[in-house]
Write an enzyme that holds these catalytic residues in place. Sequence first.
Site: not given
Length: 361
Positions: A140, A183
């Site tokens: 992420d 993410g």
Amino acid sequence: MPLRIGISTGGGDAPGLNAVIRAIVKYGVGQYHWQVVGIEDAFDGLLESPRRLQTLDLRSCKGILTLGGTILGTSNRGDPFAYPDPDGKVTDRSAELVSAIRDEGLEGLISIGGDGTQKIALRLMRDHDIPVVGVPKTIDNDLSATDVTFGFMSAVQAASDALDRLHTTAEAHDRVMILEVMGRDAGWIALQSGIAGGADCILIPEIPYDVNRLVDKIERRRSLRRYFTIIVVAEGAVPAGGEAGASPGPSPSRRLGGGRAGVAVAEALTERLHTDDIRVTVLGHLQRGGTPIAFDRVLATRLGVGAVDLAQEGRWGEIICLHHDRIVGLPIEEAVAVYRTVDPDGELVRAARAVGIEFGG
Ligand code: F6P
């Protein structure tokens, strides 16, 4: 005396974990004659009976540089301070973990993981005096202390490869194609893959979107005889005045993705464009699995070597980071203090807007 060190990989996996393990073993064993003990499935390997541990020597690292996943296994559920029992109760098993660490003669731990894992490492150090060095990991890219985390660029590559494929079929069918990427609450993967993959719209959590702006963009393209549109949606994307599509419950059980964000955009567009010819692709765990790209192999190797240096110098409580392209140790608490998100007014968003990408806000 050579050190006896435990290594664990915690949280969701990321391409490059094995490259870090390999670097630690090659350098720690090869140069300093360390004994390296791999703990399986984050800290579970020390909490279970019989314990699940691996002696990591130079032989065990053969051929793993290019392997995705982690040879040690991982878990994003095994927080020893709040360990979930099968009956749903949560127990503090940190004292058990500490006595297993001592019993195994581990003089320090190298903890490879994201913010959740590093917070656990910090508590082990503060509350129980366990010497820990951290290595940041997450696809992420949301850790503030390091310029970039390993695994992120591999995820971006997977997403931009997917966009290349979507482009041809979108164009052939004159369709709006939506790609939902991971993410969590940061838009890094969506932003970078969207730029690399030539997306027309990118929706990120940091810029709440108004679907009418997407409609305008699609219609502007149609007036220019561009009858298809590619939209990248971060799993944490938020409609203006609304909330991200997530499963109920607090973090870490709160789960994003699985099509929630992409489908929400598709439904809103379907209503306004009066068409059902909009398709959603959820990239999901395909962007997390597989071989790390060269950039991540190099970064992971540098971080692994840096982690050995920190432990060898007794700099416990530090996490090894890439900072202005230099490998440096920083206090773990600094690394986990700030959740790093995309700056909506930053250069990257500005560059994307400059080439015509619509953010919906
Ligand atoms: O943090 C990494 C990540 O891949 C996120 O992008 C995503 O929201 C989450 O993990 C998925 O977790 P799981 O593998 O438990 O479904």
